[in-house]
Scaffold this motif. Structure first.
Motif, mmCIF file in Angstrom:
data_model
loop_
_atom_site.group_PDB
_atom_site.id
_atom_site.type_symbol
_atom_site.label_atom_id
_atom_site.label_comp_id
_atom_site.label_asym_id
_atom_site.label_seq_id
_atom_site.Cartn_x
_atom_site.Cartn_y
_atom_site.Cartn_z
ATOM 1 N N ALA B 328 0.832 -1.206 0.000
ATOM 2 C CA ALA B 328 0.000 0.000 0.000
ATOM 3 C C ALA B 328 0.867 1.257 0.000
ATOM 4 O O ALA B 328 0.491 2.285 -0.563
ATOM 5 C CB ALA B 328 -0.925 -0.002 1.210
ATOM 6 N N PHE B 331 1.981 1.824 -3.463
ATOM 7 C CA PHE B 331 0.802 2.366 -4.147
ATOM 8 C C PHE B 331 0.693 3.874 -3.893
ATOM 9 O O PHE B 331 0.608 4.673 -4.820
ATOM 10 C CB PHE B 331 -0.429 1.618 -3.620
ATOM 11 C CG PHE B 331 -1.726 2.015 -4.224
ATOM 12 C CD1 PHE B 331 -2.109 1.503 -5.451
ATOM 13 C CD2 PHE B 331 -2.585 2.863 -3.553
ATOM 14 C CE1 PHE B 331 -3.322 1.852 -6.010
ATOM 15 C CE2 PHE B 331 -3.800 3.215 -4.110
ATOM 16 C CZ PHE B 331 -4.165 2.709 -5.340
ATOM 17 N N LEU B 397 -4.059 5.895 -10.549
ATOM 18 C CA LEU B 397 -4.518 4.697 -9.833
ATOM 19 C C LEU B 397 -4.172 3.439 -10.625
ATOM 20 O O LEU B 397 -3.813 2.417 -10.053
ATOM 21 C CB LEU B 397 -6.037 4.745 -9.630
ATOM 22 C CG LEU B 397 -6.564 5.665 -8.537
ATOM 23 C CD1 LEU B 397 -8.075 5.651 -8.519
ATOM 24 C CD2 LEU B 397 -6.022 5.236 -7.178
ATOM 25 N N VAL B 398 -4.256 3.548 -11.945
ATOM 26 C CA VAL B 398 -4.041 2.369 -12.790
ATOM 27 C C VAL B 398 -2.599 1.850 -12.678
ATOM 28 O O VAL B 398 -2.398 0.693 -12.291
ATOM 29 C CB VAL B 398 -4.432 2.678 -14.253
ATOM 30 C CG1 VAL B 398 -4.311 1.429 -15.099
ATOM 31 C CG2 VAL B 398 -5.842 3.239 -14.318
ATOM 32 N N ALA B 400 -0.494 2.639 -10.397
ATOM 33 C CA ALA B 400 -0.223 2.385 -8.981
ATOM 34 C C ALA B 400 -0.730 1.000 -8.574
ATOM 35 O O ALA B 400 -0.082 0.289 -7.801
ATOM 36 C CB ALA B 400 -0.869 3.460 -8.113
ATOM 37 N N LEU B 401 -1.862 0.640 -9.148
ATOM 38 C CA LEU B 401 -2.424 -0.677 -8.860
ATOM 39 C C LEU B 401 -1.511 -1.771 -9.408
ATOM 40 O O LEU B 401 -1.293 -2.804 -8.775
ATOM 41 C CB LEU B 401 -3.814 -0.781 -9.499
ATOM 42 C CG LEU B 401 -4.821 -1.660 -8.779
ATOM 43 C CD1 LEU B 401 -5.037 -1.173 -7.365
ATOM 44 C CD2 LEU B 401 -6.147 -1.666 -9.531
ATOM 45 N N ARG B 402 -0.951 -1.495 -10.575
ATOM 46 C CA ARG B 402 -0.024 -2.448 -11.191
ATOM 47 C C ARG B 402 1.235 -2.578 -10.330
ATOM 48 O O ARG B 402 1.724 -3.686 -10.102
ATOM 49 C CB ARG B 402 0.315 -1.981 -12.601
ATOM 50 C CG ARG B 402 1.485 -2.665 -13.230
ATOM 51 C CD ARG B 402 1.104 -3.396 -14.514
ATOM 52 N NE ARG B 402 2.284 -4.030 -15.108
ATOM 53 C CZ ARG B 402 2.531 -5.326 -15.019
ATOM 54 N NH1 ARG B 402 1.698 -6.127 -14.397
ATOM 55 N NH2 ARG B 402 3.619 -5.837 -15.559
ATOM 56 N N TYR B 404 1.404 -2.057 -7.201
ATOM 57 C CA TYR B 404 0.965 -2.767 -6.001
ATOM 58 C C TYR B 404 1.059 -4.275 -6.237
ATOM 59 O O TYR B 404 1.650 -5.013 -5.458
ATOM 60 C CB TYR B 404 -0.476 -2.354 -5.695
ATOM 61 C CG TYR B 404 -1.087 -2.997 -4.474
ATOM 62 C CD1 TYR B 404 -1.020 -2.372 -3.241
ATOM 63 C CD2 TYR B 404 -1.728 -4.229 -4.563
ATOM 64 C CE1 TYR B 404 -1.583 -2.941 -2.120
ATOM 65 C CE2 TYR B 404 -2.293 -4.818 -3.449
ATOM 66 C CZ TYR B 404 -2.224 -4.178 -2.230
ATOM 67 O OH TYR B 404 -2.776 -4.747 -1.124
ATOM 68 N N ARG B 405 0.507 -4.710 -7.379
ATOM 69 C CA ARG B 405 0.521 -6.136 -7.702
ATOM 70 C C ARG B 405 1.941 -6.640 -7.881
ATOM 71 O O ARG B 405 2.307 -7.694 -7.366
ATOM 72 C CB ARG B 405 -0.252 -6.377 -9.012
ATOM 73 C CG ARG B 405 -1.719 -6.073 -8.884
ATOM 74 C CD ARG B 405 -2.560 -7.234 -9.413
ATOM 75 N NE ARG B 405 -3.966 -6.910 -9.341
ATOM 76 C CZ ARG B 405 -4.600 -6.208 -10.268
ATOM 77 N NH1 ARG B 405 -3.957 -5.784 -11.334
ATOM 78 N NH2 ARG B 405 -5.877 -5.939 -10.135
#
Lengths: 233, 416
Positions: B328, B331, B397-398, B400-402, B404-405
């Motif tokens: 997080a 992120f 967000l897009v 950042a989400l990647r 994160y993963r």
């Protein structure tokens, strides 16, 4: 031989990477006593990296227990496990240890940002960082330099300072000397051992290099503690 | 310290980051610039005529009346008879009245007959009056005052003779009665710049030998004879009216609209201008929409840049993870970066906007009569900037989400 007071203990641990090339590691029993220095020898592909990730809690075992300082990692929720790693484990990588754009001081203090009790243990983190640098034979002006301006040898020493700041009980080193030449390797190991011995820190080092063995309390071969299963996809 | 490291990380990629900042800055400047020009154009448009309470003409539509009487676009369907004009002028609520007579042209410019009162009462841009930049307003019957654009386009100076053509696109000229340029008006940014102004009497004078839109055959009346003739106009095209008290405006408007002898129309210039703007303003709104899309494009460009940087930054993320950072945190770090980039871009855009305004303001004013004020940033602009920063957080967000993963899968070990 199980130590009486293990700071690190793995029991019936099994882990399988999901994905096409299936690769599974199982560790029936492995433990390290507090204050002990252990060299874990293994060739590449022997599951060393997987084992370190398990101990650090960035991956979770499918079964079995891994306890660090008496805490079973699988009982901690994800976020707590990250904080737990920051609090208890100092980490040294093979190379590219540092954030190249940060100053040396920023890099050394970074784990404290994620570990409140480790920071609290250090009365004056900046002062401690400077003291560690001096003890590790780094010139004092290096502290404010940008990490990317340092030589590889200096970067590895900064990584040691970062691993030791706030006195975490365990330092884990993943082939920290492989990027160094023979003379630097010896210097590096001597400095590292001075520090961990004087603080009573537990050291678990992973390497494929047998010549490093002599300074360690114990040498463990990967194939003696871990069993690897490979299935071609 | 995290903020410092985030800034440090941005600086480490200064080239790509500065390109992104520049793209966002330019798009923000474009958007705000269009917005400025839009409001400036609207204000300038609304400022075309001020100080006039009512425009009176033959009954047609309010926009049409405004178009031909103020903007000199299109034609009047009918005239007002001189008797009706006199009746309105005599109305107790009328403070002043200026007649306008249209229908003739000089080259591509319209000729307007009016009384000297026009120079006193015609106001634009919040009460600014007309001023003569050289010469004087007409003193003689055959004197003409020309707008700044007329003088510039045709290269006229004071004293030059001009011949007025009958009608608007006509080869029939009033050659027998040549005019003399007596004065040139200062640039106003209004249709007055493109108008040749002569007196009401002069309009009559040039039409002495005309009847029913055609020249009477036979000998032309000599100029000297015309000078001694009675030159009372028979009709006017429109009239600008000032009321004695603003409270009387609507009463007077109703009185004119219900004038029994002739169908007339009185409109409030402000209302008619707004109706007209509602029509032409669509183009401005479209322009604003396009520049909003440019901002969106810049933000998507930033998203693409962050995306492509992720792979080379897996090591950086692994270090953060090993030090105890949660996925997080990674992120949040990427969102923070995007917000910082967009914020710097927005500030840059603001600087570019003011720099551009500073340079363009005098040019726009003299070339297009468009006055764009340089004010402190308005609340609306502040909201636009905040919106850009918020939008950057959303688009990031897009990636950042990647991240994160990736950081969840990689942990501390980067397997590439």
């Amino acid at each position: 031989m199980a130590p009486a007071d293990p700071i690190l203990r793995l029991n019936e641990v099994r882990f399988r990477w999901s994905g096409r090339a299936s690769f599974a590691v199982s560790v029936p029993e492995f433990s390290v006593a507090a204050g002990e220095t252990v060299l874990l020898l293994g060739e590449s592909g022997s599951g060393k990296s997987t084992l370190l990730s398990l101990i650090c809690g960035t991956i979770l075992a499918n079964s079995g227990q891994i306890s660090v300082s008496g805490t079973d990692l699988s009982t901690l929720p994800n976020g707590k496990r990250d904080t737990f790693r920051a609090e208890h484990i100092g980490m040294i990588f093979q190379q590219f240890n540092l954030l190249p754009f940060g100053s040396v001081l920023d890099n050394i203090l970074l784990p404290l940002r994620f570990a409140p009790s480790r920071r609290a243990r250090s009365l004056d983190p900046q002062q401690e960082a400077r003291a560690l640098c001096t003890a590790l034979g780094l010139p004092i002006e290096v502290v404010s330099a940008k990490a990317s301006n340092l030589s590889v040898g200096q970067q590895q020493r900064v990584a040691v300072a970062r691993a030791l700041i706030g006195r975490p009980p365990i330092v884990i080193a993943d082939e920290p000397t492989s990027a160094l030449d023979a003379d630097s390797q010896a210097d590096f190991l001597n400095l590292l051992f001075d520090q961990v011995k004087s603080h009573g820190t537990t050291l678990l080092m992973v390497s494929h290099d047998q010549r490093l063995a002599e300074q360690f309390d114990r040498v463990v071969h990967m194939q003696d503690i871990a069993h690897i299963e490979r299935q071609a996809a | 310290m995290i903020l410092r490291l985030a800034i440090g990380s941005l600086f480490a990629r200064i080239l790509t980051v500065s390109m992104t900042v520049l793209a966002i800055g330019l798009s923000v400047a474009l958007f705000l610039g269009v917005e400025k020009i839009r409001t400036g154009a609207k204000a300038s448009f609304a400022d075309t005529i001020s100080g006039t309470d009512l425009i009176v003409g033959a009954r047609s539509g309010s926009v049409q009346l405004l178009l031909y009487s103020v903007f000199r676009i299109g034609n009047a369907t009918n005239n007002i008879t001189w008797e009706s004009y006199q009746d309105i002028a005599a109305h107790p609520d009328v403070d002043w009245i200026v007649p306008i007579s249209l229908g003739d042209s000089h080259r591509q410019f319209r000729v307007m007959g009016t009384s000297p009162a026009f120079f006193e009462y015609y106001k634009y841009r919040q009460g600014r009056g007309l001023a003569v930049s050289s010469g004087a307003i007409m003193a003689d019957l055959f004197d003409a005052v020309i707008g700044a654009d007329v003088a510039e386009t045709l290269g006229y100076t004071v004293g030059d003779p001009i011949v007025v053509a009958h009608g608007l696109a006509s080869f029939t000229e009033h050659k027998d009665q040549p005019f003399r340029v007596s004065g040139i008006l200062e640039k106003t940014g209004t249709p007055v710049d493109r108008t040749v102004i002569i007196s009401m009497e002069a309009i009559e004078a040039i039409h002495v030998d005309w009847k029913n839109g055609a020249q009477r055959p036979g000998q032309a009346t000599p100029v000297e004879a015309i000078r001694h003739m009675e030159l009372t106009p028979k009709a006017v095209t429109a009239a600008l009216v000032g009321v004695a008290s603003p409270l009387k405006t609507f009463a007077l408007q109703r009185a004119i609209n219900e004038y029994p002898e002739e169908p007339l129309l009185a409109v409030l210039p402000g209302v008619a201008l707004q109706e007209l703007w509602a029509i032409v303003g669509v183009a401005e709104t479209a322009l604003l929409g396009v520049s909003a899309m440019v901002v969106v494009t810049a933000l998507i460009g930033m998203m693409a840049t962050v995306f492509s940087s992720l792979n080379e930054r897996r090591r950086e993320m692994a270090i953060f993870r090993a030090m105890g950072a949660r996925p997080a945190t990674i992120f949040g770090l990427l969102i923070l970066e995007a917000v910082l980039t967009a914020a710097i871009g927005a500030v840059l855009g603001m600087c570019l906007l003011y720099l551009g305004l500073f340079i363009a303001q005098p040019i726009l004013d003299s070339a297009f009569g468009l006055w764009v004020p340089i004010d402190a940033p308005s609340l609306r602009e502040g909201l636009v900037l905040c919106g850009v920063v918020a939008a950057s957080a959303i688009v990031s967000l897009v990636p950042a989400l990647r991240a994160y993963r990736l950081s969840l899968a990689d942990g501390m070990m980067v397997r590439t």
